[in-house]
Design a protein around this motif. Structure first.
Motif, short mmCIF file in Angstrom:
data_model
loop_
_atom_site.label_atom_id
_atom_site.label_comp_id
_atom_site.label_asym_id
_atom_site.label_seq_id
_atom_site.Cartn_x
_atom_site.Cartn_y
_atom_site.Cartn_z
N ALA A 93 0.84 -1.21 0.00
CA ALA A 93 0.00 0.00 0.00
C ALA A 93 0.88 1.26 0.00
O ALA A 93 0.55 2.25 -0.66
CB ALA A 93 -0.93 -0.01 1.21
N ARG A 94 2.00 1.21 0.72
CA ARG A 94 2.87 2.39 0.74
C ARG A 94 3.49 2.64 -0.65
O ARG A 94 3.60 3.77 -1.09
CB ARG A 94 3.97 2.22 1.78
CG ARG A 94 3.45 2.11 3.18
CD ARG A 94 4.28 2.83 4.21
NE ARG A 94 3.82 2.53 5.56
CZ ARG A 94 2.75 3.10 6.13
NH1 ARG A 94 2.05 4.00 5.49
NH2 ARG A 94 2.40 2.76 7.36
N VAL A 95 3.86 1.57 -1.33
CA VAL A 95 4.36 1.72 -2.71
C VAL A 95 3.30 2.38 -3.57
O VAL A 95 3.57 3.33 -4.32
CB VAL A 95 4.76 0.35 -3.31
CG1 VAL A 95 4.93 0.46 -4.83
CG2 VAL A 95 6.02 -0.18 -2.66
N ARG A 96 2.07 1.90 -3.47
CA ARG A 96 1.00 2.45 -4.31
C ARG A 96 0.71 3.90 -3.95
O ARG A 96 0.41 4.72 -4.81
CB ARG A 96 -0.25 1.58 -4.19
CG ARG A 96 -0.03 0.20 -4.84
CD ARG A 96 -1.25 -0.68 -4.70
NE ARG A 96 -1.15 -1.86 -5.54
CZ ARG A 96 -1.19 -3.11 -5.10
NH1 ARG A 96 -1.31 -3.36 -3.80
NH2 ARG A 96 -1.10 -4.13 -5.93
N GLY A 136 4.82 18.69 -5.50
CA GLY A 136 4.56 17.26 -5.43
C GLY A 136 5.78 16.47 -4.97
O GLY A 136 5.67 15.54 -4.17
N LEU A 137 6.95 16.87 -5.46
CA LEU A 137 8.15 16.15 -5.06
C LEU A 137 8.49 16.40 -3.59
O LEU A 137 9.01 15.51 -2.91
CB LEU A 137 9.33 16.51 -5.96
CG LEU A 137 9.25 15.96 -7.40
CD1 LEU A 137 10.44 16.43 -8.23
CD2 LEU A 137 9.17 14.43 -7.43
N SER A 143 6.78 11.99 2.38
CA SER A 143 6.02 10.74 2.51
C SER A 143 6.94 9.53 2.55
O SER A 143 6.61 8.51 3.16
CB SER A 143 5.03 10.58 1.35
OG SER A 143 4.17 11.67 1.29
N ALA A 144 8.07 9.63 1.88
CA ALA A 144 8.99 8.48 1.80
C ALA A 144 9.95 8.42 2.99
O ALA A 144 10.70 7.45 3.13
CB ALA A 144 9.77 8.52 0.49
N ALA A 145 9.90 9.45 3.84
CA ALA A 145 10.88 9.50 4.95
C ALA A 145 10.77 8.27 5.84
O ALA A 145 11.80 7.77 6.34
CB ALA A 145 10.67 10.77 5.76
N GLY A 146 9.56 7.77 6.03
CA GLY A 146 9.40 6.62 6.92
C GLY A 146 9.49 5.28 6.23
O GLY A 146 9.37 4.24 6.89
N THR A 147 9.65 5.26 4.91
CA THR A 147 9.62 3.97 4.20
C THR A 147 10.92 3.66 3.46
O THR A 147 11.18 2.51 3.12
CB THR A 147 8.50 3.97 3.12
OG1 THR A 147 8.79 4.98 2.14
CG2 THR A 147 7.13 4.24 3.72
N ALA A 148 11.72 4.68 3.18
CA ALA A 148 12.84 4.49 2.25
C ALA A 148 13.99 3.71 2.88
O ALA A 148 14.30 3.85 4.06
CB ALA A 148 13.34 5.84 1.76
#
Ligand SMILES: N[C@@H](CCC(=O)N[C@@H](CS)C(=O)NCC(=O)O)C(=O)O
Length: 215
Positions: A93-96, A136-137, A143-148
């Motif tokens: 879901a995070r990827v999407r 947007g970037l 948004s990617a700070a917690g997933t990357a």
């Protein structure tokens, strides 16, 4: 399979990376987005995709798919290995989510037809593109700070990275500032040296124009 695309169409580029990542052979048909008012607007292309957009992936049975993310989902289901989605549901879901920030939150606002309409209305379309891409970037970076990890979600490339790389190319094209988006630049540097990303790069496509003048 046959991919109707254009060298620097960001949505086509996403699909090219997926096809290369999964090592799927395909033929390329170049559809010029500018020449003659845009070949994507021809009756022949509208028959493939009534939205008059790229990409279109023609399957071996002659049927066609449009919408790059739907195409990515199809390729993932039909050819699951090597994957472009993680196995765990929340990570998927995070990827999407990150993919949609680009796919529905950035790219449609800076699409060729939108910029053309803005120009006709007397708006500074490059300034508009710079602004919406930048905003947007910044959201994508946060948004990617917690997933990357090495990639936008974890350490393996996913749809989100396929969306990121062409969008950064567009950002540079329109002069959007990127220096402070360190996470995005770090991920881009990592994935850009992977063979599938190298092969799919706009500048390596047979229809690439040097110097770039259109599209
Ligand atoms: N959501 C669509 C977007 C497709 C799209 O906007 N494609 C652009 C090129 S990246 C296009 O064909 N633009 C033609 C135009 O604006 O006339 C997808 O992901 O396939």
């Amino acid at each position: 399979m046959r991919l109707y695309g254009y060298w620097r169409s960001s949505a086509s580029w996403r699909v090219r990376i997926a096809l290369a990542w999964k090592q799927l052979p395909y033929d390329t048909v170049a559809v010029h987005l500018v020449r003659g008012g845009g070949e994507q607007r021809s009756p022949a292309h509208r028959a493939r995709n009534p939205m008059a957009q790229l990409p279109v992936l023609e399957l071996d049975d002659g049927s066609s798919l449009s919408q790059s993310v739907a195409i990515l989902e199809y390729l993932e289901e039909r050819y699951p290995t090597p994957p472009l989605l993680p196995s765990e549901p929340v990570a998927r879901a995070r990827v999407r989510c990150l993919t949609e920030i680009v796919n529905s939150g950035i790219q449609p606002l800076q699409n060729l037809s939108v910029l053309g309409a803005l120009e006709q209305a007397g708006v500074d379309s490059r300034g508009w593109a710079r602004r919406v891409i930048r905003e947007g970037l910044c959201a994508l970076e946060a948004s990617a700070a917690g997933t990357a990890g090495r990639c936008l979600v974890g350490d393996a490339p996913s749809f989100a990275d396929l969306a990121l790389v062409p969008q950064l190319y567009n950002a540079r094209r329109y002069g959007a500032p990127l220096e402070d988006l360190q996470l995005l630049l770090r991920v881009e540097a990592y994935v850009s040296q992977l063979p599938a990303f190298v092969a799919a790069h706009a500048d390596r496509q047979p229809d690439a124009e040097r110097p770039a003048v259109t599209g």
